[in-house]
Design an enzyme around this catalytic site. Structure first.
Site, PDB file in Angstrom:
ATOM      1  N   ARG A   1      -1.600   3.653  -5.784  1.00  0.00           N
ATOM      2  CA  ARG A   1      -0.929   2.626  -4.996  1.00  0.00           C
ATOM      3  C   ARG A   1      -1.916   1.611  -4.451  1.00  0.00           C
ATOM      4  O   ARG A   1      -1.550   0.645  -3.793  1.00  0.00           O
ATOM      5  CB  ARG A   1      -0.128   3.254  -3.861  1.00  0.00           C
ATOM      6  CG  ARG A   1       1.122   3.934  -4.370  1.00  0.00           C
ATOM      7  CD  ARG A   1       1.982   4.467  -3.255  1.00  0.00           C
ATOM      8  NE  ARG A   1       3.161   5.124  -3.787  1.00  0.00           N
ATOM      9  CZ  ARG A   1       4.359   4.547  -3.883  1.00  0.00           C
ATOM     10  NH1 ARG A   1       4.539   3.317  -3.474  1.00  0.00           N
ATOM     11  NH2 ARG A   1       5.371   5.210  -4.377  1.00  0.00           N
TER      12      ARG A   1
ATOM     13  N   GLU B   1      16.128 -13.836 -20.118  1.00  0.00           N
ATOM     14  CA  GLU B   1      16.785 -12.640 -19.595  1.00  0.00           C
ATOM     15  C   GLU B   1      18.086 -12.414 -20.354  1.00  0.00           C
ATOM     16  O   GLU B   1      18.931 -13.277 -20.368  1.00  0.00           O
ATOM     17  CB  GLU B   1      17.105 -12.829 -18.108  1.00  0.00           C
ATOM     18  CG  GLU B   1      18.073 -11.775 -17.609  1.00  0.00           C
ATOM     19  CD  GLU B   1      18.163 -11.723 -16.097  1.00  0.00           C
ATOM     20  OE1 GLU B   1      17.967 -12.767 -15.474  1.00  0.00           O
ATOM     21  OE2 GLU B   1      18.433 -10.633 -15.587  1.00  0.00           O
TER      22      GLU B   1
ATOM     23  N   ASN C   1       3.270  -0.513   5.358  1.00  0.00           N
ATOM     24  CA  ASN C   1       3.461  -0.808   3.947  1.00  0.00           C
ATOM     25  C   ASN C   1       4.598  -1.799   3.886  1.00  0.00           C
ATOM     26  O   ASN C   1       5.738  -1.472   4.201  1.00  0.00           O
ATOM     27  CB  ASN C   1       3.806   0.474   3.189  1.00  0.00           C
ATOM     28  CG  ASN C   1       4.167   0.193   1.751  1.00  0.00           C
ATOM     29  OD1 ASN C   1       3.954  -0.913   1.255  1.00  0.00           O
ATOM     30  ND2 ASN C   1       4.715   1.197   1.089  1.00  0.00           N
ATOM     31  N   GLY C   2       4.276  -3.013   3.498  1.00  0.00           N
ATOM     32  CA  GLY C   2       5.310  -4.039   3.463  1.00  0.00           C
ATOM     33  C   GLY C   2       4.736  -5.355   3.883  1.00  0.00           C
ATOM     34  O   GLY C   2       3.532  -5.583   3.750  1.00  0.00           O
TER      35      GLY C   2
ATOM     36  N   CYS D   1       0.777  -1.198   0.000  1.00  0.00           N
ATOM     37  CA  CYS D   1       0.000   0.000   0.000  1.00  0.00           C
ATOM     38  C   CYS D   1       0.815   1.258   0.000  1.00  0.00           C
ATOM     39  O   CYS D   1       2.016   1.239  -0.006  1.00  0.00           O
ATOM     40  CB  CYS D   1      -0.812   0.010   1.274  1.00  0.00           C
ATOM     41  SG  CYS D   1      -0.313  -1.295   2.381  1.00  0.00           S
TER      42      CYS D   1
ATOM     43  N   PHE E   1      -3.616  -2.012  -1.099  1.00  0.00           N
ATOM     44  CA  PHE E   1      -3.680  -2.784  -2.341  1.00  0.00           C
ATOM     45  C   PHE E   1      -3.612  -4.225  -1.905  1.00  0.00           C
ATOM     46  O   PHE E   1      -2.579  -4.708  -1.473  1.00  0.00           O
ATOM     47  CB  PHE E   1      -2.471  -2.449  -3.226  1.00  0.00           C
ATOM     48  CG  PHE E   1      -2.493  -3.100  -4.577  1.00  0.00           C
ATOM     49  CD1 PHE E   1      -2.919  -4.411  -4.771  1.00  0.00           C
ATOM     50  CD2 PHE E   1      -2.074  -2.388  -5.701  1.00  0.00           C
ATOM     51  CE1 PHE E   1      -2.930  -4.990  -6.025  1.00  0.00           C
ATOM     52  CE2 PHE E   1      -2.083  -2.963  -6.970  1.00  0.00           C
ATOM     53  CZ  PHE E   1      -2.512  -4.264  -7.125  1.00  0.00           C
TER      54      PHE E   1
ATOM     55  N   GLN F   1      23.994 -15.440 -12.008  1.00  0.00           N
ATOM     56  CA  GLN F   1      25.313 -14.923 -12.277  1.00  0.00           C
ATOM     57  C   GLN F   1      25.797 -15.516 -13.582  1.00  0.00           C
ATOM     58  O   GLN F   1      25.692 -16.715 -13.794  1.00  0.00           O
ATOM     59  CB  GLN F   1      26.256 -15.322 -11.137  1.00  0.00           C
ATOM     60  CG  GLN F   1      27.487 -14.464 -11.094  1.00  0.00           C
ATOM     61  CD  GLN F   1      28.130 -14.476  -9.707  1.00  0.00           C
ATOM     62  OE1 GLN F   1      27.634 -15.088  -8.783  1.00  0.00           O
ATOM     63  NE2 GLN F   1      29.235 -13.792  -9.574  1.00  0.00           N
TER      64      GLN F   1
ATOM     65  N   LYS G   1      14.845 -21.825  -9.432  1.00  0.00           N
ATOM     66  CA  LYS G   1      15.496 -21.087  -8.351  1.00  0.00           C
ATOM     67  C   LYS G   1      14.691 -19.871  -7.962  1.00  0.00           C
ATOM     68  O   LYS G   1      15.170 -18.750  -8.064  1.00  0.00           O
ATOM     69  CB  LYS G   1      16.932 -20.708  -8.718  1.00  0.00           C
ATOM     70  CG  LYS G   1      17.079 -20.092 -10.096  1.00  0.00           C
ATOM     71  CD  LYS G   1      18.508 -19.624 -10.309  1.00  0.00           C
ATOM     72  CE  LYS G   1      18.701 -19.181 -11.741  1.00  0.00           C
ATOM     73  NZ  LYS G   1      20.046 -18.736 -12.041  1.00  0.00           N
TER      74      LYS G   1
ATOM     75  N   GLN H   1      11.758 -17.955 -11.049  1.00  0.00           N
ATOM     76  CA  GLN H   1      12.080 -19.009 -11.996  1.00  0.00           C
ATOM     77  C   GLN H   1      11.930 -20.330 -11.264  1.00  0.00           C
ATOM     78  O   GLN H   1      12.366 -20.464 -10.127  1.00  0.00           O
ATOM     79  CB  GLN H   1      13.516 -18.798 -12.479  1.00  0.00           C
ATOM     80  CG  GLN H   1      14.010 -19.817 -13.468  1.00  0.00           C
ATOM     81  CD  GLN H   1      15.432 -19.490 -13.930  1.00  0.00           C
ATOM     82  OE1 GLN H   1      15.906 -18.377 -13.772  1.00  0.00           O
ATOM     83  NE2 GLN H   1      16.106 -20.471 -14.473  1.00  0.00           N
TER      84      GLN H   1
END
Lengths: 1536, 473
Positions: free
Chosen positions: A58, A927, A267-268, A28, A247, A984, A978, A975
């Site tokens: 938001r 990617e 928020n979190g 939020c 949200f 990397q 993983k 993914q």
């Protein structure tokens, strides 16, 4: 605790099928407006409401456009207003002498009466006098149709402060107890009433107005009436307003979940909430407080009711601490401590304060921007990672405006005193009583010096290193091999897991995912651990990089009794042991085990044998005895319990260590004893990272892997054994950190007991008994089967099969061994598939498909247990195959998975693309960008352009041009192989071509961060979707998720965030390289995730507007049919088409030695690639034809008809398998009713709401520039709701002119105001944005050649170099271009910058993180961890305080003096010419922003020059030197 | 894997042969082992595949990548342990197996396969050289008695597995020595017979009783055994040869390969050709070998060593391609033109040839009359030709085991091909407590298949006797 009734959140549907409301997430916007001098005013309330309205982006709306996710505001009790309102019916005493409760009551007379009566009774019992009830007028006409039925009646209850409550604080405490009593009583009378009942606030200081309303409906907007009529009355006055716009992932009216809560808005996400709740409730016996009588404690217990949101739980715990006597700021610091463990520059006393409190309260770990107040103090705190945006400004008239972003309300810039942001782990605090703002340093100084923490610490804490070594423990009589067998070790455990750990101190890597059956389907006897899959963060929550951001990670823990959390006087002493890592070696384990022998009255251990005699005992009874033994020991004063299976013999079978640990842990929690003693597990079983994580997650304070250590000793017999053990322990530690960080958890202490796992194939009964609170989606094994499996493993170990006596089991998990675990991809399946596609032989394909589709005891997958019904089962007729939708239509639903160019060769990559383009399916870039030549059509009409362009966390090659050349843009959140991890690409794989596509330097390694640094929560994802959609409005936006419990709710959130497409990937998914732990133990099969997603979307009325794709391990037409029936519109295949192209499952992708030219960049090996597009096409047509044959049997003419028809699936009872007897897919096959008008397949488009945005105007005015290359000048106002400015314009430019764009400054745009998020995102070359004002997060993200300049408003009086001008994550993934910021930037400036140049006057933490190219100039202070993971580009930092050396991360970079070469030629050689370059850039900065600091520096350039430090990545420097020296050589040789 | 890039860096090297002139003068093995160092290097070419096709291609499912790795790290003892865990007799397969594992090797896709067979042979030979091969005597006896009939590779593998878990095992063998085709069919130049002897020694030391010269079903009856034993394993060979029913077949000088080959082996080992039997020798003769398989090659090598005037091999099938299309054959055993060591010693070969008649004089063979055939084996008109022949050896394979005697006596059911019927799950015949394994069950096949069947059958017998699986499948 006795009552099992669960707290039910109003509005949320009950758990059904795979949907469980427990998994709901929210995130939020938060905000705070206040008057430091504590002067109440209506203005503050109005401002709060206005801020809410501008935070709307938001939040989110679901299927009902008028139903928001909830919002509200928390203010001071508006005495004047209330007095006026109640004066007709009753009178109230002066402010502070009465309390007001806001009460939601279900809207029916009966309940209303009942509840009011009940509350009155409780008040009477608690001896509190009721002054009166006020019906709070609400306006419901604007509410959405979905919200109305649940809309409560809102009452305000006025209570008089009893005389015996001396202080207002006492009164507040009393009101707290009263509230708990009422809540518990209501729960008691009826669950149903409880659902609609809720007490938002009950306090003499604060009052809460919140609801399931859109942000602008709380108090109304302009002429529009709001829900709460009160809020429009100008007599309603407060000196603060705490606001929140939510949200959530669901679309249900959940009044109680709207924020703020009673003391905070958040928020979190608290990732460790499960553990925190357990630990909190486990404290009962351990708690004593001068503030609460025992009777009071019983009244308020449990502190946290089950079934609430994380934020609500946090609010509950915070409330206890505050009512127990802590100031709210102290309580916040204890619950969310900053990262102190690895901070060497932190004040010693402060560190001791944190360390003292660490064992008292485990951190509530996770991203958090919390605004809090108890009415006396008000403030905000950011968690240790600082992953939420938090900006504030202070005005000259002592007003503070704090919010997730700037620009929410119009501010007279000339009155602004300062603009700043909340930094990681820092607090903003205003003491209203004192009318003063207290800065973070002061707050910390106060707590640090409040008591002699260090001394107190020493009284309690014993460092394990300080305990003298003790006698060795007994040794087992059995040989090492025998013991290994007894604990189920395999040859692979040594070869693939332990040996690499010994050798490198790191966990081993593998590739190509997994294709072995999940534990409950395996015929092998599997360790208990394998029934648990690690959870990981996706979308709602960012994972952390445990390597590059190690400073926030901590493995330390405390073993022993936890101190009483409410003992404020610190007089009680409790002895516990501090350990730096939870892995105990033999020496440390012996120290603890022998504690009882030392004369230490404070601390002693009890060793409990956890083996059992299979002949005459059963696990369940033995476990009960073990629990009772532990309880007795604690009651007898023992403070550490050691569970040990070292007593194993041929007759004595070890109980699975995880089972024992979890059972004892939970038993002690229930007895309220868990915080009275430490719990250690000494086991021969644990040997790989996942095992340790499971043990930790279910409550082990420390683990002693006694057998694994012996194995390590044996394996290193010919080398340095000590080093080997050290490496092993180190590797485990790193591995645990990685697993924790996947979920966004930083500290072992809060990971311990947090149960971050999903069970798979265990029965609910079993879970409830032994792993309470864990989700299990597929019913399965119970205690009897587990016992059977345990005993059979034990018997096998001692049975001595002839010829194998000296050999461990082959394993076969990681590479096929016929005597080992079964694989789907083995010789015959690979062979048959390849021969089939090469010969175009449907018979051979059939052989292939039959062997995979076969349903027998050799089960590979869950779907292997499904039966597909036929039309006849529903008394219908099958359909002739000719009438079924044609294969050439069905193949359009197929896509190949994301495999990057880089992980696979160009040959393999283009082969897939050509094939998919020919059949109208889609291929995926993966990617890592795409070479621009592939955007053009080939001579023969083929196209190598990947239709799907992936955007992953590294943002390599993500340019405006790349995005413009796509039909779909896929955001890879996770993914399958993983999830929650970064990647990397080692330097040796980055050749010239790869480097070109990724805009990096050949030979220099590239790191993809674990999180997308612009997606820390669901509303961030919505923003990225918005960015991408703007850049290419014709592309669908897809979000790729990985299957785990709760993925459905995330997918619902994704749909609300306006993604057009969501991919649910199974854990089987392939990979170029991933730690083995992740390949095997994270994520779940797609069957589960897909079904949960489909069900949740249908339940939420969100299904028809999003395409659902299943991906990960699809192999045959039957798989497609099963996925469609479970709810998939589309299907992703990776491994199978790769095998069709020639992949032979070497699983060596990470070594670059692929012998068939696929997963390699080696030019010689690439020549061996012999795949043809036809092979891939043949495969997909075989699959489609197979699917058609099923469709004809089921009677479906079109594919859409088949989607979601789960009634065609059934459990195949004919399949016999001892483990699967109890398996039940009822939840999986659940078919919820759709909302009216909602289809159960994708049938309509999302409304992206990008029609009337600023860019439309910019494009219109730029027409001449774009079409005729004529320069244009545009000017406009801008505000925070103008987001992604420049994106759509850049997309237009890139579509026509490609990456090279337009000539510099062709489109020159002048703007004024506060820019919304993502200002200048993907800005194309030729566009310049010149902003007078300020900007929020993500400025210049992915900048593709444009120029951005931002400077404060002309009328502003602030000093730019001391104030913030742009938010977090600026220039993330920047490709090329220039930025000039006349002010300071937030955290992660230039993160993963590939090539942009920027000048800024200061930055937050993690500046230049993961940067691979470009030039960054910082003309001021920087935060910590500068240059972490920085592999390329350079930075210049003006180090005036001479402290940069304490702030940078030295792992990959080195510091240099400014190269003061006199050569006047300005070249591209970044090794030299620093002075010229720097001067040039600062001159530009001055030119574009008129920066006073730039001027000052330029005026005294020679004096400033020595203060600059040049930051040079070590590896990059080496490569540059090679490059330039070879250039020199060639130049010379030409000359010569 | 020890060396991930080994397959790119290291050239394939394999065992070579002694020169033809040298080797055809005697019956000694002529394969030259690699040095230890070279073997280790060759092991490093193994890629340790995620899906090791060799491991599946090998009928006994040798864990090839594992022992390759162990050899690479010079840990021969553990390599041997691992090798023995799947294969009782690697010294046999290391010499005479056609190595389907190598055909299936991933490196065989584009390159030369890992020298798997050579490494296998090196491991086991080192084991014997170092004295690591010791009898493994069962600690506990079960008291159960098993008779194994037929001491070929299937019977021997079965017997060894069973004795090691404590059963009492008696092997009945109609010949004078153990080994079956290994001893009597395969010429010494491919495998010297002391290789078998040293293994039989181990078997004897482990407690197996061998009853030689007893033809069950002729000398004693199955009923006799049924009374004495708790289980019986029929592990005889597939000895009924395919005949050539053409005009002149009854002329003197036409023999089945298995009449010819055992004689020479017995001569070499001084067992001697039984006095009643007529000696068959190729010396100074024009030899025609009919049949293009391994047995045909053995006939060629033996004939050449005996001093044949000429040797010609005729094959009815068309000449296979020189190089297979690996994209559609690998990892299967491909059909392709192979030249055996014996063929390269100086034999002529002709394909697509059908024998129409044999001509003779005085009851003796003098020539053979043939015609070319097309792919469907239809004669092509006007392609008739004749060859001079003094000795014709028929090596056209075996149809099924001999039914007379033991099989008839055992009353076990046969499958449609005339083999003893049993599946590969339990190897049980239709008769109570009678099991069968090897060629007698599956028809003529490779030694390595015989070993697999013997092992698996033993596991089933053991389960039958004890109710538990003490032996790996």
């Amino acid at each position: 605790m006795s009552k099992k009734t669960k707290f039910k959140i109003a509005g949320l549907p009950k758990a059904q099928g795979l949907y469980n409301p427990v998994n709901e997430h929210d995130a939020c916007g938060v905000g705070l407006v206040l008057d430091i001098k504590n002067r109440p005013s209506f203005d503050i309330v109005e401002k709060g409401l206005a801020m809410l309205c501008n935070l709307e982006h938001r939040g989110a709306v679901g299927a009902d456009p008028k139903a928001g996710d909830g919002s509200g505001l928390l203010i001071q009790i508006p005495h004047k207003f209330l007095k006026k309102k109640v004066s007709d019916s009753f009178s109230i005493p002066k402010q502070g002498e009465y309390g007001v409760g806001v009460i939601f009551i279900p809207n029916n007379e009966n309940d209303e009466k009942k509840i009011k009566l009940l509350i009155e009774e409780v008040c009477l019992k608690e001896q509190i006098n009721i002054l009166g009830w006020r019906l709070c007028p609400t306006y419901t006409k604007e509410l959405g149709w979905s919200v109305l039925p649940s809309t409560p009646i809102v009452y305000q209850l006025f209570l008089e402060r009893p005389d015996n409550e001396k202080s207002q604080d006492d009164f507040e405490k009393k009101l707290y107890i009263l509230r708990r009593c009422i809540e518990k009583e209501v729960l008691e009378i009826s669950n149903q009433i409880q659902e609609g009942f809720y007490i938002p606030s009950l306090s003499s200081r604060t009052i809460l107005y919140k609801g399931m309303v859109l942000a602008d409906q709380v108090g109304g907007l302009g002429e529009k009436l709001g829900f709460y009529e009160d809020l429009t009355d100008s007599d309603i006055e407060s000196s603060f307003a705490l606001i929140h716009q939510r949200f959530s992932t669901n679309t249900f009216p959940t009044w109680s979940l709207a924020q703020p809560f009673r003391m905070l808005c958040h928020n979190g996400e608290i990732n460790t909430v499960r553990g925190n709740i357990n630990w909190m409730n486990a404290r009962h016996k351990n708690l004593a407080s001068p503030s609460f009588s025992e009777n009071d404690l019983n009244k308020i217990w449990p502190i946290i009711e089950e079934g609430q949101s994380d934020s609500a739980s946090f609010d509950n715990a915070l409330e206890l601490l505050v009512r127990g006597g802590y100031s709210i700021s102290e309580a916040m610091l204890i619950m969310i401590p900053e990262a102190w463990q690895n901070n060497d520059i932190m004040d010693k006393n402060l560190k001791s304060f944190y360390e003292y409190h660490a064992p008292i309260m485990e951190p509530w770990d996770g991203p958090a921007n919390i605004a809090f107040t108890d009415g006396k103090q008000i403030g905000a705190l950011l968690d240790r990672n600082g992953l939420r945006p938090a900006r504030y400004l202070i005005t000259e008239d002592d007003k503070v405006i704090f919010a997730s972003e700037m620009g929410l309300i119009p501010i007279d810039e000339s009155k602004v005193k300062s603009k700043w942001r909340l930094e990681p782990g820092k607090m903003l605090l205003i003491d209203l009583e004192k009318g003063a703002m207290i800065n973070d340093q002061e707050i910390k100084k106060n707590v640090a010096n409040k008591r002699p923490w260090e001394k107190l610490l020493k009284l309690n804490q014993l460092n394990i290193d300080d305990i003298p070594s003790s006698n060795e423990d007994f040794e087992s009589d059995y040989s090492l091999k025998e013991l290994q067998k007894a604990f189920g070790y395999t040859q692979e455990d040594e070869k693939f897991l332990i040996n690499p750990m010994i050798a490198s101190g790191m966990e081993a890597t593998g590739s190509m995912g997994t294709d072995t059956p999940i534990a409950p389907l395996s015929l092998k006897s599997k360790p208990m651990f394998t029934y648990f899959k690690q959870k990981f963060a996706q979308v709602t929550n960012p994972p952390i990089d445990p390597i590059r951001e190690e400073m926030v990670m901590a493995l330390n823990n405390y073993i022993g009794p936890r101190p009483n959390v409410l003992s404020l006087d610190q007089k009680e002493v409790s002895k516990f042991i501090k350990i730096d890592t939870p892995i105990l070696d033999e020496n440390n384990a012996n120290k603890i085990k022998n504690l009882s022998n030392n004369n230490n009255s404070f601390i002693s251990s009890e060793i409990i044998d956890i083996t059992f005699n299979a002949k005459d005992e059963n696990i369940e009874n033995v476990l009960t005895a073990i629990c009772e033994k532990a309880e007795r020991a604690i009651n007898n004063g023992k403070t550490i319990i050691v569970l040990s299976d070292k007593f194993v013999t041929e007759k004595k079978v070890p109980i699975p260590s995880l089972l024992a640990t979890s059972k004892v842990h939970q038993y002690l929690i229930n007895k309220g004893l868990r915080t009275s003693a430490g719990l250690i597990i000494e086991t021969g079983e644990a040997r790989e990272v996942h095992h340790f994580c499971c043990l930790a997650g279910y409550g082990a304070d420390a683990i002693h892997p006694w057998l694994a250590i012996k194995v390590v000793e044996n394996l290193s017999a010919n080398s340095d054994q000590k080093k080997a053990i050290e490496n092993f322990v180190k590797a485990l530690g790193k591995g645990i950190k990685k697993v924790m960080s996947k979920m966004g958890i930083c500290t072992y202490q809060s990971y311990c007991g947090a149960q971050i796992f999903d069970a798979i194939g265990l029965s609910t009964e079993f879970i409830d008994e032994f792993f309470t609170g864990t989700s299990s989606l597929v019913e399965g094994l119970g205690i009897e089967e587990i016992e059977k499996e345990t005993i059979s493993r034990h018997n096998d170990a001692f049975s001595k099969v002839s010829g194998l006596e000296n050999l461990l089991d082959v394993g076969g998990e990681y590479a096929v061994r016929l005597r080992g675990e079964k694989h789907s991809w083995e010789s015959d399946t690979v062979r048959d598939l390849q021969h089939a596609v090469r010969l175009n032989s449907s018979d051979t394909y059939k052989k292939y498909a039959d062997s995979l589709n076969v349903q027998n005891e050799k089960l590979m997958t869950l779907r292997g247990l499904f039966k597909i019904k036929k039309a006849e089962d529903f008394s219908k007729k099958p359909i002739a195959i000719e009438e079924v939708e044609e294969a050439k239509e069905i193949v359009k639903r197929f896509a190949t998975g994301a495999m990057s160019f880089g992980s696979i060769s160009r040959e393999a990559h283009t082969n897939l693309a050509i094939a998919m383009n020919r059949i109208g399916g889609r291929s995926n870039t993966g990617e890592g960008g795409e070479e621009a030549d592939r955007f053009l059509t080939m001579e023969n009409g083929d196209s190598m352009r990947s239709s799907i362009k992936q955007v992953a966390s590294g943002r390599f090659g993500v340019t405006a041009e790349y995005l413009a050349n796509s039909d779909m843009i896929q955001i890879k959140m996770a993914q399958g192989a993983k999830p929650g991890e970064g990647g990397q690409l080692p330097g040796h794989k980055v050749d010239q071509t790869i480097a070109n596509v990724r805009f990096s330097t050949p030979g220099v390694g590239l790191i993809s961060p674990p999180p997308h640094h612009d997606i820390y929560s669901i509303e961030d994802l919505a923003q990225l979707i918005y960015d991408l959609k703007n850049t290419n409005p014709s592309a669908d936006i897809s979000v790729k998720l990985v299957s785990e419990v709760g993925v459905g709710t995330v997918a619902a959130g994704v749909s609300k965030a306006k993604a057009d497409h969501v991919t649910i990937s199974g854990f089987e998914g392939g990979t170029g390289a991933s730690p083995l732990t992740s390949i095997k133990h994270a994520g779940s099969p797609w069957e589960l995730g897909l079904a949960e997603t489909h069900q949740t979307l249908v339940i939420n009325g969100l299904r028809s507007r999003i395409t659902v794709q299943a991906d990960g391990g699809l192999k045959t037409g039957r798989d497609v049919v099963v996925a469609a029936l479970l709810g998939a519109d589309e299907f992703g295949f990776s491994t199978a088409p790769l095998i069709a192209s020639g992949c032979i499952m070497m699983r060596k992708c990470h070594l670059n030695t692929c012998p068939v030219g696929i997963a390699t960049q080696d030019p010689e090996l690439r020549k061996l690639f012999n795949g043809q597009p036809e092979h891939v096409i043949n495969f997909f047509f075989f699959v489609a034809e197979e699917a058609r044959s099923y469709m004809s049997k089921m009677g479906f003419k079109t594919f859409d008809e088949m989607i979601g028809q789960t009634q065609f699936l059934d459990t195949d009872k004919a399949v016999k398998h001892w483990k699967t007897e109890g398996m039940d897919f009822e939840k999986l096959f659940y078919k919820p009713d759709p909302w009216d008008g909602d289809t159960i397949y994708r049938s309509e488009a999302q409304d992206h709401d990008i029609y009337e945005i600023l860019d439309r105007k910019l494009i219109k005015e730029s027409a001449e520039a774009i079409n005729e290359l004529k320069p244009v000048q545009i000017s406009s106002e801008i505000k925070n709701t103008d987001r992604s400015t420049g994106a759509m314009l850049s997309g237009e430019v890139a579509k026509i002119h490609g990456h090279k764009g337009l000539a510099e400054d062709t489109i020159n745009i002048k703007l004024k105001g506060t820019a919304g998020q993502s200002f200048g995102v993907f800005l194309a070359k030729g566009i310049s944005l010149d902003l007078e004002g300020e900007a929020n997060d993500y400025v210049g993200k992915g900048i593709s050649g444009g120029r951005i300049a931002i400077y404060p408003p002309k009328n502003s009086k602030i000093t730019p170099e001391e104030n913030i001008i742009v938010g977090n994550t600026v220039l993330y993934g920047g490709i090329t271009g220039e930025c000039y910021f006349n002010g300071i930037a937030g955290e992660r400036f230039a993160v993963r910058n590939s090539g942009a140049t920027a000048v800024v006057e200061g930055s937050g933490d993690h500046c230049c993180e993961y940067m691979t190219g470009g030039i960054i100039v910082v003309l001021g202070k920087v935060g910590r961890n500068f240059g972490a993971g920085m592999s390329g580009g350079i930075a210049y930092v003006l180090d005036e305080d001479n402290n940069f050396k304490d702030l940078y991360n030295s792992e990959m970079i080195e510091l240099e003096k400014i190269n003061n070469s006199d050569e006047k030629i300005f070249t591209d050689n970044l090794l030299i010419h620093d002075k010229e370059r720097l001067k040039n850039l600062i001159e530009n900065h001055h030119r574009y922003t008129n920066s006073p600091k730039a001027k000052r520096i330029l005026d005294n350039f020679e004096n400033y020059l020595p203060k600059f430090i040049k930051v040079m990545p070590t590896e990059y420097k080496r490569v540059l030197m090679d490059m330039y020296s070879s250039k020199e050589t060639s130049k010379n040789s030409v000359k010569g | 894997m020890g060396k991930p890039t080994g397959f790119m860096d290291i050239e394939k090297v394999d065992r070579g042969y002694k020169p033809v002139s040298e080797r055809i003068s005697n019956y000694k093995e002529f394969v030259i082992p690699l040095t230890k160092e070279e073997t280790i290097k060759q092991a490093a070419r193994c890629m340790d595949c995620g899906v090791p096709y060799c491991h599946n291609g090998c009928p006994v499912n040798n864990q090839i990548p594992d022992w390759n790795d162990l050899v690479y790290s010079d840990d021969w003892k553990n390599a041997l342990e691992n090798l023995h865990s799947t294969n009782n007799f690697p010294e046999f397969t290391g010499r005479i197996c056609p190595a389907p594992c190598e055909a299936a090797c991933t490196l065989n896709l584009y390159e030369e396969p890992v020298s798997i067979k050579t490494i296998e042979c090196a491991i086991i030979d080192k084991g014997f050289d170092e004295g690591w091969i010791k009898p493994k005597i069962a600690k506990n006896k079960t008291g159960k008695k098993v008779s194994v009939i037929g001491a070929g590779p299937a019977g021997l593998a079965c017997a060894q597995q069973l004795i090691r878990v404590g059963h009492e095992v008696t092997v009945y063998e109609k010949n004078n020595k153990a080994g079956g085709l290994l001893r009597y069919g395969i010429p010494d130049f491919k495998m010297e017979k002391h290789i078998i002897d040293r293994r039989i020694n181990q078997l004897e030391e482990e407690g197996i009783t061998f009853e030689y010269g007893i033809n069950v079903g002729v000398d004693i009856t199955i009923e006799d055994l049924e009374n004495k034993y708790d289980a019986i394993v029929l592990s005889g060979g597939s000895e009924h040869p395919r005949d050539l029913p053409v005009e002149g077949r009854d002329l003197d000088g036409i023999h089945f390969a298995m009449e010819f080959l055992p004689q020479q082996n017995k001569r070499v080992s001084n067992e001697g050709v039984p006095s009643k039997t007529k000696e068959i020798l190729a010396t100074n003769k024009n030899v025609i070998v009919i049949g293009g398989g391994d047995t045909g090659s053995d006939c060629i090598g033996t004939s050449i060593r005996q001093g044949a005037e000429s040797v010609t091999q005729l094959e009815i099938m068309p000449i296979p391609p020189e190089q297979e299309d690996k994209s559609v054959t690998w990892p299967n055993w491909p059909l392709k033109l192979r030249t055996s060591s014996s063929q390269s010693e100086g034999a002529l070969r002709d394909f697509s040839v059908m024998t129409q008649s044999v001509s003779g004089e005085n009851g003796k063979v003098t020539g053979i009359n043939c015609i070319k055939v097309d792919e469907k084996m239809k004669p092509i008109p006007k392609t008739e030709f004749s060859l001079k022949a003094d000795l014709i050896l028929l090596a056209m394979g075996f149809v099924h085991p001999i039914h007379e005697g033991m099989i008839e006596n055992s009353k076990t059911e046969l499958d449609e091909r005339g083999n003893v019927k049993a599946n590969t799950e339990d190897y049980k015949t239709s008769a109570n407590k009678i099991f069968t394994a090897g060629d007698m069950r599956r028809g003529q096949s490779l030694v390595v298949w015989a070993i697999r069947e013997g092992r698996q059958c033993a596991s089933s017998v053991d389960l039958f006797l004890t109710g538990k699986r003490n032996l790996p499948i």
